[in-house]
Enzyme design. Structure first.
Site, PDB file in Angstrom:
ATOM      1  N   LEU A   9       0.872  -1.119   0.015  1.00 32.96           N
ATOM      2  CA  LEU A   9       0.030   0.138   0.085  1.00 32.96           C
ATOM      3  C   LEU A   9       0.886   1.231   0.098  1.00 32.96           C
ATOM      4  CD1 LEU A   9      -2.567  -1.248   2.638  1.00 32.96           C
ATOM      5  CD2 LEU A   9      -2.466  -1.576   0.374  1.00 32.96           C
ATOM      6  N   GLY A  12      -1.107   6.763  -0.409  1.00 32.57           N
ATOM      7  CA  GLY A  12      -1.324   7.661   0.238  1.00 32.57           C
ATOM      8  C   GLY A  12      -0.618   8.806   0.087  1.00 32.57           C
ATOM      9  N   ARG A  16       0.567  13.863   7.087  1.00 32.58           N
ATOM     10  CA  ARG A  16       1.356  14.413   8.220  1.00 32.58           C
ATOM     11  C   ARG A  16       2.904  14.710   7.747  1.00 32.58           C
ATOM     12  NH1 ARG A  16      -1.095   9.340  11.426  1.00 32.58           N
ATOM     13  NH2 ARG A  16      -1.315   8.713   9.167  1.00 32.58           N
ATOM     14  N   LYS A  23       4.557  10.240   0.629  1.00 31.80           N
ATOM     15  CA  LYS A  23       5.202  10.020   1.863  1.00 31.80           C
ATOM     16  C   LYS A  23       6.450   8.824   1.613  1.00 31.80           C
ATOM     17  CE  LYS A  23       2.902   7.760   5.043  1.00 31.80           C
ATOM     18  NZ  LYS A  23       2.387   7.343   6.271  1.00 31.80           N
ATOM     19  N   ASP A 105       4.774   2.249   4.451  1.00 23.85           N
ATOM     20  CA  ASP A 105       5.333   3.285   5.530  1.00 23.85           C
ATOM     21  C   ASP A 105       5.740   2.336   6.772  1.00 23.85           C
ATOM     22  OD1 ASP A 105       2.877   2.825   6.587  1.00 23.85           O
ATOM     23  OD2 ASP A 105       2.713   4.732   7.094  1.00 23.85           O
ATOM     24  N   GLU A 157      -9.479   1.731  15.289  1.00 21.26           N
ATOM     25  CA  GLU A 157      -8.305   2.730  14.863  1.00 21.26           C
ATOM     26  C   GLU A 157      -8.478   3.558  16.198  1.00 21.26           C
ATOM     27  OE1 GLU A 157      -6.002   3.060  12.414  1.00 21.26           O
ATOM     28  OE2 GLU A 157      -6.688   0.997  12.372  1.00 21.26           O
ATOM     29  N   ARG A 336      34.940  15.654  -8.678  1.00 22.78           N
ATOM     30  CA  ARG A 336      33.682  15.679  -9.242  1.00 22.78           C
ATOM     31  C   ARG A 336      33.356  14.512 -10.272  1.00 22.78           C
ATOM     32  NH1 ARG A 336      33.595  21.205 -11.697  1.00 22.78           N
ATOM     33  NH2 ARG A 336      31.782  20.410 -12.490  1.00 22.78           N
ATOM     34  N   LYS A 354      37.814  17.222 -12.221  1.00 25.00           N
ATOM     35  CA  LYS A 354      36.465  16.847 -12.835  1.00 25.00           C
ATOM     36  C   LYS A 354      36.800  16.233 -14.138  1.00 25.00           C
ATOM     37  CE  LYS A 354      34.573  18.608 -15.917  1.00 25.00           C
ATOM     38  NZ  LYS A 354      34.067  19.281 -17.326  1.00 25.00           N
TER      39      LYS A 354
HETATM   40  C1  UD1 Z   1      -2.541   2.022   9.499  1.00 21.37           C
HETATM   41  C2  UD1 Z   1      -3.461   1.063  10.082  1.00 21.37           C
HETATM   42  C3  UD1 Z   1      -3.371   0.824  11.655  1.00 21.37           C
HETATM   43  C4  UD1 Z   1      -1.850   0.831  11.872  1.00 21.37           C
HETATM   44  C5  UD1 Z   1      -0.931   1.488  11.083  1.00 21.37           C
HETATM   45  C6  UD1 Z   1       0.242   0.586  11.419  1.00 21.37           C
HETATM   46  C7  UD1 Z   1      -5.617   1.213   8.950  1.00 21.37           C
HETATM   47  C8  UD1 Z   1      -7.036   1.884   8.703  1.00 21.37           C
HETATM   48  N1  UD1 Z   1      -4.843   1.633   9.973  1.00 21.37           N
HETATM   49  O1  UD1 Z   1      -2.855   3.253  10.079  1.00 21.37           O
HETATM   50  O2  UD1 Z   1      -4.357   0.151  12.495  1.00 21.37           O
HETATM   51  O3  UD1 Z   1      -1.844   0.544  13.495  1.00 21.37           O
HETATM   52  O4  UD1 Z   1      -1.082   1.437   9.671  1.00 21.37           O
HETATM   53  O5  UD1 Z   1       1.422   1.657  10.872  1.00 21.37           O
HETATM   54  O6  UD1 Z   1      -5.362   0.660   7.957  1.00 21.37           O
HETATM   55  N2  UD1 Z   1      -2.417   4.266   1.860  1.00 21.37           N
HETATM   56  C9  UD1 Z   1      -3.131   3.933   0.537  1.00 21.37           C
HETATM   57  N3  UD1 Z   1      -4.438   4.412   0.176  1.00 21.37           N
HETATM   58  C10 UD1 Z   1      -5.050   5.153   1.095  1.00 21.37           C
HETATM   59  C11 UD1 Z   1      -4.768   5.308   2.324  1.00 21.37           C
HETATM   60  C12 UD1 Z   1      -3.382   5.006   2.939  1.00 21.37           C
HETATM   61  O7  UD1 Z   1      -2.300   3.503  -0.343  1.00 21.37           O
HETATM   62  O8  UD1 Z   1      -6.283   5.541   0.833  1.00 21.37           O
HETATM   63  C13 UD1 Z   1      -1.236   3.530   2.194  1.00 21.37           C
HETATM   64  C14 UD1 Z   1      -0.281   4.702   2.724  1.00 21.37           C
HETATM   65  O9  UD1 Z   1       0.509   5.169   1.549  1.00 21.37           O
HETATM   66  C15 UD1 Z   1       0.560   3.877   3.661  1.00 21.37           C
HETATM   67  C16 UD1 Z   1      -0.285   2.822   4.169  1.00 21.37           C
HETATM   68  O10 UD1 Z   1      -1.373   2.698   3.215  1.00 21.37           O
HETATM   69  O11 UD1 Z   1       1.640   3.499   2.988  1.00 21.37           O
HETATM   70  C17 UD1 Z   1      -0.870   3.040   5.776  1.00 21.37           C
HETATM   71  O12 UD1 Z   1      -1.526   4.553   5.486  1.00 21.37           O
HETATM   72  P1  UD1 Z   1      -1.501   5.343   6.860  1.00 21.37           P
HETATM   73  O13 UD1 Z   1      -2.574   6.639   6.363  1.00 21.37           O
HETATM   74  O14 UD1 Z   1      -0.143   5.771   7.239  1.00 21.37           O
HETATM   75  O15 UD1 Z   1      -2.187   4.499   8.031  1.00 21.37           O
HETATM   76  P2  UD1 Z   1      -2.111   4.627   9.486  1.00 21.37           P
HETATM   77  O16 UD1 Z   1      -2.759   5.579  10.251  1.00 21.37           O
HETATM   78  O17 UD1 Z   1      -0.501   4.618   9.869  1.00 21.37           O
HETATM   79 MG    MG Z   2       1.184   4.899   8.575  1.00 17.75          MG
END
Ligand code: UD1
Ligand code: MG
Length: 463
Positions: A9, A12, A16, A23, A105, A157, A336, A354
């Site tokens: 995933l 996002g 933050r 990110k 992440d 959450e 360089r 260089k």
């Molecule tokens: C998420 C989990 C949380 C967990 C935490 C651990 C959910 C609802 N929550 O929260 O339970 O404790 O990770 O680190 O899953 N992303 C997408 N598309 C979106 C939203 C997010 O691809 O629409 C990706 C982001 O790029 C990221 C990952 O999903 O890599 C997690 O998203 P993030 O918003 O960081 O979730 P957390 O609030 O950390």
């Molecule tokens: Mg996260």
């Protein structure tokens, strides 16, 4: 080991982070966060990796172009992790088997953990395995809710949690392995009826249990492995954690680090045994440091090679340069791109090189600019030598032969050639070829006016 596919995933925005760059593209140890996760999946033996992209999709895709073996699925709108996983499932096509779902992440996740979760899925006959951990700080994380007998009930959450649930110390890592049939079905049924109005992937846990399916948890003991990065403070903390890991690995491999906590060495850098790294050194990219080399305080070395027993003295900067065996560079030297020093060559303070080669045992001790030139073995380049390589339109080369001696403050106007064993008198401007063994001299003759200075001085003093 069983076959499995991976969804990462990474769509996002990372609100933050307050960044235009997605990110997951922020770097940790010199490589994007998401690439750490891809490597873990690859090392665990994934058959197929689908990275879910959305925010800054092109930036993520472009990065991976050279890596290969990665497919992408587009999440058009960032509606939550559940929606992202659904996009990933679409990207998996007709794959059937175990699917690891990793968060872009959570970069320290290890291949061994992914493999053991895949095994657990099969051995336990579960539809889903969820990684959990008990970190010191649970702030912002999903909590693992269990009933009185300790059985998993759901993930909540933080924003949706009751005060009591907020006190739970076991958290959701954001790493899952699911059976593809269950995953495909459950992500299509998620709702966004929660505090953030998002489709939570975490809701597939309660859905599975309510549907009579088995869900296993896998507690990861090493809390560092579970560290999720949601803001830049956490990114900086992750970098210091990674740097400590890298330093530890290097020192175990025989590298001396005087003050490891002050040094930054990126993940893909190779450092051989018996190298000494002084405080405040930065080594990045694909740099390679051979055995016995010494890297002085404040040196910054990027995408460069340093040969056996070479010495990089303090505050030197190397970028796409190659330093041969036994060479000495600096202090305060700048190499360089395309700078190449053959065995035992020496470059001293305030010398910039260089796109140039210094032959075996050639020396440029002080204050020179050596650009677009080839310098023969044992040649000596005097202080203040400048290769005038640029005429305002084009760049030209300077060739200096073996054993040549270039006197101080010489301007070599390229294209120009100085032969083997030739000598250039100090202060010359050389525009024509100097043949092998000849002296080239272009300074004007010196005139002395006897007593002139003494006559001038009293006049001045009378005023
Ligand atoms: C998420 C989990 C949380 C967990 C935490 C651990 C959910 C609802 N929550 O929260 O339970 O404790 O990770 O680190 O899953 N992303 C997408 N598309 C979106 C939203 C997010 O691809 O629409 C990706 C982001 O790029 C990221 C990952 O999903 O890599 C997690 O998203 P993030 O918003 O960081 O979730 P957390 O609030 O950390
Ligand atoms: Mg996260």
């Amino acid at each position: 080991m069983s076959n499995f596919a991976t969804i990462i995933l990474a769509a996002g925005q990372g609100t933050r982070f307050k960044s235009e760059l997605p990110k997951v593209m922020h770097r940790l140890g010199g490589i994007p966060l998401v690439e750490h996760v891809c490597r873990a999946a690859k090392n665990a033996g994934t058959d197929k990796t689908v990275v879910v992209v959305g925010h800054g999709a092109e930036i993520v895709k472009n990065h991976f172009e050279s890596v290969g073996g990665i497919e992408f699925a587009l999440q058009k709108q960032q509606l939550g992790t559940g929606d992202a996983a659904a996009a990933g499932c679409a990207g998996l096509g007709d794959f059937a088997g175990a699917v690891a779902i990793l968060s872009g992440d959570v970069p320290f996740i290890e291949a061994a953990t992914i493999s053991s979760m895949v095994d657990l899925l099969e051995k336990s006959g579960s539809a889903l395995v969820v990684a959990t951990a008990r970190p010191q700080s649970v702030e912002g994380l999903g909590r693992i809710v269990r009933n009185d007998s300790g059985q998993l009930v759901r993930i909540v959450e933080e924003k949706d949690a009751s005060t009591e649930e907020k006190n739970i110390t076991e958290i959701n890592v954001g790493v899952y392995v699911a059976r593809s049939d269950y995953l495909f079905e459950s992500v299509s049924k998620l709702s966004n009826d929660n505090a953030q109005g998002e489709y939570y992937l975490t809701d597939i846990v309660a859905a599975a249990l309510q549907g009579g399916k088995k869900v296993a948890t896998c507690l990861i003991e090493d809390v560092a492995e579970c560290f999720g990065i949601n803001h830049r403070g956490q990114l900086a903390l992750a970098e210091s954690m990674l740097q400590a890991q890298i330093a530890d690995r290097l020192m175990r491999d025989g590298v001396t680090m005087i003050r490891p906590e002050t040094v930054t060495i990126e993940l893909d850098v190779k450092v051989a045994g018996d190298v000494t790294i002084w405080p405040g050194v930065v080594i990045t990219g694909t740099s390679e440091i051979a055995a016995g080399a010494s890297i002085g305080t404040g040196a910054v070395i990027g995408d460069s090679k340093v040969g056996r027993n070479a010495t990089i003295k303090p505050y030197s900067v190397l970028e796409q340069a190659e330093v041969g065996e036994d060479c000495s560079v600096g202090p305060f030297a700048r190499l360089r791109p395309g700078a190449r020093l053959l065995t035992d060559a020496r470059v001293g303070n305030f010398v910039e090189v260089k796109n140039s080669e210094l032959g075996r045992s050639a020396k440029a001790g002080h204050l020179s600019y050596l650009g677009d030139c080839t310098i023969g073995a044992r040649a000596n380049i005097g202080a203040g030598t400048i290769t005038c390589n640029y005429d305002g339109v084009n760049k030209h080369r300077t060739i200096i032969g073996a054993d040549a001696f270039i006197g101080s403050n010489t301007a070599l106007v390229a294209p120009v050639k100085v032969g083997d064993r030739a000598i250039i008198g100090a202060g010359s401007t050389i525009t024509k070829e100097v043949s092998d063994g000849s002296l080239g001299l272009s300074r004007s003759e010196q005139k002395n006016l006897a007593g002139f200075a003494d006559k001038m001085r009293p006049r001045k003093e009378k005023k």
